[in-house]
Structures are given as structure tokens and as C-alpha cells.
Design a protein around this motif. Structure first.
Motif, PDB file in Angstrom:
ATOM      1  N   VAL A  36       0.843  -1.190   0.000  1.00 25.60           N
ATOM      2  CA  VAL A  36       0.000   0.000   0.000  1.00 25.60           C
ATOM      3  C   VAL A  36       0.884   1.248   0.000  1.00 25.60           C
ATOM      4  CG1 VAL A  36      -1.755   1.306   1.269  1.00 25.60           C
ATOM      5  CG2 VAL A  36      -1.859  -1.198   1.192  1.00 25.60           C
ATOM      6  N   SER A  37       0.584   2.181  -0.901  1.00 25.51           N
ATOM      7  CA  SER A  37       1.349   3.421  -0.994  1.00 25.51           C
ATOM      8  C   SER A  37       0.407   4.614  -1.076  1.00 25.51           C
ATOM      9  CB  SER A  37       2.240   3.404  -2.241  1.00 25.51           C
ATOM     10  OG  SER A  37       1.442   3.445  -3.415  1.00 25.51           O
ATOM     11  N   THR A  38       0.917   5.764  -0.713  1.00 25.29           N
ATOM     12  CA  THR A  38       0.124   6.990  -0.804  1.00 25.29           C
ATOM     13  C   THR A  38      -0.328   7.241  -2.233  1.00 25.29           C
ATOM     14  OG1 THR A  38       1.240   7.975   1.102  1.00 25.29           O
ATOM     15  CG2 THR A  38       0.156   9.487  -0.425  1.00 25.29           C
ATOM     16  N   GLU A  39       0.553   6.994  -3.197  1.00 27.28           N
ATOM     17  CA  GLU A  39       0.218   7.228  -4.598  1.00 27.28           C
ATOM     18  C   GLU A  39      -0.985   6.391  -5.032  1.00 27.28           C
ATOM     19  OE1 GLU A  39       2.348   7.111  -9.019  1.00 27.28           O
ATOM     20  OE2 GLU A  39       3.313   6.164  -7.297  1.00 27.28           O
ATOM     21  N   ALA A  40      -0.948   5.103  -4.707  1.00 24.89           N
ATOM     22  CA  ALA A  40      -2.056   4.220  -5.091  1.00 24.89           C
ATOM     23  C   ALA A  40      -3.339   4.615  -4.372  1.00 24.89           C
ATOM     24  CB  ALA A  40      -1.694   2.768  -4.784  1.00 24.89           C
ATOM     25  N   LEU A  41      -3.235   4.907  -3.083  1.00 25.72           N
ATOM     26  CA  LEU A  41      -4.423   5.276  -2.311  1.00 25.72           C
ATOM     27  C   LEU A  41      -5.036   6.580  -2.800  1.00 25.72           C
ATOM     28  CD1 LEU A  41      -3.470   4.422   1.383  1.00 25.72           C
ATOM     29  CD2 LEU A  41      -5.076   3.215  -0.107  1.00 25.72           C
ATOM     30  N   THR A  42      -4.205   7.529  -3.187  1.00 26.96           N
ATOM     31  CA  THR A  42      -4.722   8.804  -3.675  1.00 26.96           C
ATOM     32  C   THR A  42      -5.551   8.604  -4.941  1.00 26.96           C
ATOM     33  OG1 THR A  42      -2.853   9.997  -2.711  1.00 26.96           O
ATOM     34  CG2 THR A  42      -4.071  11.112  -4.457  1.00 26.96           C
ATOM     35  N   SER A  43      -5.075   7.733  -5.818  1.00 24.46           N
ATOM     36  CA  SER A  43      -5.822   7.417  -7.029  1.00 24.46           C
ATOM     37  C   SER A  43      -7.153   6.756  -6.691  1.00 24.46           C
ATOM     38  CB  SER A  43      -4.993   6.502  -7.932  1.00 24.46           C
ATOM     39  OG  SER A  43      -5.744   6.040  -9.032  1.00 24.46           O
ATOM     40  N   LEU A  44      -7.126   5.809  -5.769  1.00 25.33           N
ATOM     41  CA  LEU A  44      -8.354   5.121  -5.353  1.00 25.33           C
ATOM     42  C   LEU A  44      -9.313   6.076  -4.662  1.00 25.33           C
ATOM     43  CD1 LEU A  44      -6.652   1.890  -4.000  1.00 25.33           C
ATOM     44  CD2 LEU A  44      -8.196   1.985  -5.968  1.00 25.33           C
ATOM     45  N   ALA A  45      -8.773   6.973  -3.854  1.00 28.75           N
ATOM     46  CA  ALA A  45      -9.611   7.928  -3.137  1.00 28.75           C
ATOM     47  C   ALA A  45     -10.400   8.804  -4.107  1.00 28.75           C
ATOM     48  CB  ALA A  45      -8.758   8.793  -2.217  1.00 28.75           C
ATOM     49  N   ALA A  46      -9.772   9.197  -5.204  1.00 25.27           N
ATOM     50  CA  ALA A  46     -10.460  10.019  -6.199  1.00 25.27           C
ATOM     51  C   ALA A  46     -11.647   9.256  -6.796  1.00 25.27           C
ATOM     52  CB  ALA A  46      -9.489  10.429  -7.303  1.00 25.27           C
ATOM     53  N   SER A  47     -11.448   7.970  -7.074  1.00 27.34           N
ATOM     54  CA  SER A  47     -12.524   7.156  -7.647  1.00 27.34           C
ATOM     55  C   SER A  47     -13.628   6.892  -6.632  1.00 27.34           C
ATOM     56  CB  SER A  47     -11.962   5.828  -8.169  1.00 27.34           C
ATOM     57  OG  SER A  47     -11.054   6.053  -9.226  1.00 27.34           O
ATOM     58  N   LEU A  48     -13.244   6.712  -5.362  1.00 31.32           N
ATOM     59  CA  LEU A  48     -14.250   6.555  -4.307  1.00 31.32           C
ATOM     60  C   LEU A  48     -15.030   7.847  -4.124  1.00 31.32           C
ATOM     61  CD1 LEU A  48     -12.067   4.640  -1.713  1.00 31.32           C
ATOM     62  CD2 LEU A  48     -14.147   3.735  -2.756  1.00 31.32           C
ATOM     63  N   GLY A  49     -14.324   8.953  -4.176  1.00 30.56           N
ATOM     64  CA  GLY A  49     -14.961  10.244  -3.958  1.00 30.56           C
ATOM     65  C   GLY A  49     -15.979  10.604  -5.012  1.00 30.56           C
ATOM     66  N   ASN A  50     -15.707  10.240  -6.282  1.00 30.41           N
ATOM     67  CA  ASN A  50     -16.654  10.600  -7.340  1.00 30.41           C
ATOM     68  C   ASN A  50     -17.656   9.496  -7.648  1.00 30.41           C
ATOM     69  OD1 ASN A  50     -15.378   8.697  -9.054  1.00 30.41           O
ATOM     70  ND2 ASN A  50     -14.029  10.238  -9.974  1.00 30.41           N
ATOM     71  N   GLY A  51     -17.596   8.412  -6.890  1.00 30.33           N
ATOM     72  CA  GLY A  51     -18.575   7.343  -7.037  1.00 30.33           C
ATOM     73  C   GLY A  51     -18.264   6.325  -8.105  1.00 30.33           C
ATOM     74  N   THR A  52     -17.141   6.467  -8.797  1.00 33.60           N
ATOM     75  CA  THR A  52     -16.751   5.486  -9.805  1.00 33.60           C
ATOM     76  C   THR A  52     -16.479   4.127  -9.170  1.00 33.60           C
ATOM     77  OG1 THR A  52     -15.738   7.225 -11.139  1.00 33.60           O
ATOM     78  CG2 THR A  52     -15.099   4.972 -11.643  1.00 33.60           C
ATOM     79  N   LEU A  53     -15.919   4.150  -7.965  1.00 31.86           N
ATOM     80  CA  LEU A  53     -15.558   2.946  -7.232  1.00 31.86           C
ATOM     81  C   LEU A  53     -16.386   2.865  -5.954  1.00 31.86           C
ATOM     82  CD1 LEU A  53     -13.367   0.727  -7.679  1.00 31.86           C
ATOM     83  CD2 LEU A  53     -11.896   2.026  -6.138  1.00 31.86           C
ATOM     84  N   LYS A  54     -16.875   1.664  -5.650  1.00 31.95           N
ATOM     85  CA  LYS A  54     -17.675   1.455  -4.448  1.00 31.95           C
ATOM     86  C   LYS A  54     -16.845   0.765  -3.367  1.00 31.95           C
ATOM     87  CE  LYS A  54     -21.860   0.472  -7.181  1.00 31.95           C
ATOM     88  NZ  LYS A  54     -22.881  -0.590  -7.457  1.00 31.95           N
ATOM     89  N   ALA A  55     -17.058   1.166  -2.119  1.00 32.87           N
ATOM     90  CA  ALA A  55     -16.453   0.428  -1.005  1.00 32.87           C
ATOM     91  C   ALA A  55     -17.102  -0.945  -0.928  1.00 32.87           C
ATOM     92  CB  ALA A  55     -16.657   1.193   0.305  1.00 32.87           C
TER      93      ALA A  55
END
Length: 237
Positions: free
Chosen positions: A187-206
């Protein structure tokens, strides 16, 4: 020496330390600054806790298997924590996802983007994949080498396999002229930041959550050990 974060910042991530596991049952924990990112405001704490390790593992698997638009992926263990993200991220890349899971999880994996579902309790998985027209990639989150090898044997030319559960039988895949890799994600900040953007805009679901109170922790661990969890298990305050 940490300058990117300040007291009060809302973050999510993983321990990032070899001496610790990727989860914890504690009121406080110290994490590496290189394995956290800003938590999306629209994602609750329990969901945020369930994202980092499985989502980054899913990214690592898809990259290892060089998944691209137009590929057909067989996702073994599609309804689990890592599978939840493999199914979504594979679909987002433009791949056709065949989700392999128990029949009672069919609606769940379809809601994540799976186009077909195979109930592994109903018969031979490789034969079921053949009936659906075959595949290019196997992504394994279960670790059953026999099933992985069986499905790999019917992949199209140039087939690839990646496993996060040690499901690669190197000799068997070499004999099939299939590329395979057991992966371990970091797990890295870079990967998490990318995932966070997708979670934030609803593209990715928890993932779907099964929650336990602190005094039910043994029950939570027992459910994880059963390997029949839909989504992720969390212990909440």
C-alpha cells in the motif's frame, strides 16, 4: 520529519510496517506516512478502513496480468474483499469480468460490474468458462492451485494468470505456455490517492461490510477464517 500531514487530518491507509499486519483492533495505531492518503469526505470510517489493502492488491493483480480493454477476466473469489475491487477495476478498464463465487453472491458481483457469474459449487469452473466463450486472464484470490491450473488450461493464446493467494503452480503453467505470477501488494500513498479520487466521485464502491463490535472480535476473526466473506469484515467502536 513528516511535513505532509498535520494533527486532525482525516486519513486512511495501512500500517506500512513489516513488523505489523495490515489491520488492527485498537483505539490508536501508528502508520507509515508513505502508506496513507486523505480520506474522501463522502466515505465513512468503516468503509475507508476496508479499502486500502484489498483495493491496492486488486490494482497489483490487474497490473501483473496486464489487463486491458477487451480482455476477458476470470475472477476466482470475486465476492471477497480483493475480488470486490478486481471486479470493479477490471470492468472500469474495459474488461469483461466472469465472476467465480458462491451462487448467493451473484447479485452482489453483478452490481460491481461482472457480466457473467459462475457458481463454483455447481460444477467444474474451467468447463463453465469454456461454455461462456473462454477467457484471456485468470485473477486468483482463493489459492486453489488445481482450479487455477484448470482454468489456465483453457485460456486463449497469450493467457496470463496472477494470484494474491499463492495459487500459481509454476511448473504446470510453464507446461501450458501461460505466464503466471504470485503477487504481494504494498500500500502506498500514490495508489491510495488514485483510489480515493474514484471513491470520492462514485466510480468505485467500497466493499460490502459485515460489522462486529469490539467484544465480538473473536466472531469477526472466525468469519474471516471461514473464507466465505462477502466484501470485508470490520470491527467498529
Amino acid at each position: 520529519g513528516v511535513t505532509d500531514w498535520k494533527v486532525g487530518d482525516e486519513v486512511f491507509g495501512a500500517a506500512g510496517k513489516g513488523i505489523q499486519g495490515e489491520g488492527t483492533v485498537a483505539q490508536t495505531a501508528t502508520l507509515s506516512a508513505s502508506s496513507i492518503a486523505a480520506k474522501p469526505a463522502n466515505v465513512d470510517w468503516a468503509s475507508a478502513a476496508a479499502v486500502p489493502t484489498p483495493a491496492v492488491t486488486a490494482l497489483t493483480l490487474l497490473d501483473a496480468a496486464k489487463v486491458k480493454a477487451g480482455d476477458t477476466i476470470v475472477a476466482l473469489g470475486a465476492s471477497g474483499g480483493v475480488g470486490t475491487f478486481v471486479t470493479q477495476l477490471g470492468s472500469i478498464r474495459g474488461a469483461r469480468v466472469i465472476a467465480v463465487c458462491r451462487g448467493n453472491n451473484a447479485d452482489y458481483v453483478r452490481s460491481l460490474g461482472a457480466l457473467e457469474v459462475i457458481d463454483y459449487t455447481a460444477g467444474d469452473v474451467a468447463k463453465a468458462v469454456e461454455k461462456l466463450g473462454g477467457a484471456d486472464v485468470v485473477i486468483d484470490m482463493v489459492g486453489d492451485k488445481a482450479t487455477v491450473t484448470g482454468v489456465a488450461g483453457i485460456l486463449r493464446d497469450g493467457g496470463r494468470v496472477a494470484s494474491s493467494a499463492g495459487g500459481i503452480d509454476a511448473d504446470a503453467l510453464t507446461a501450458l505456455d501461460i505466464t503466471g505470477e504470485n503477487v504481494q501488494a504494498r500500500v502506498s500513498t500514490e495508489a491510495l490517492t488514485s483510489l480515493a479520487a474514484s471513491l470520492g466521485n462514485g466510480t468505485l464502491k467500497a466493499p460490502n461490510l459485515t460489522s462486529f463490535a469490539l467484544d465480538q472480535t473473536p466472531d469477526a476473526l472466525a468469519l474471516v477464517a471461514s473464507k466465505h466473506t462477502r466484501g470485508k469484515v470490520v470491527v467498529t467502536p
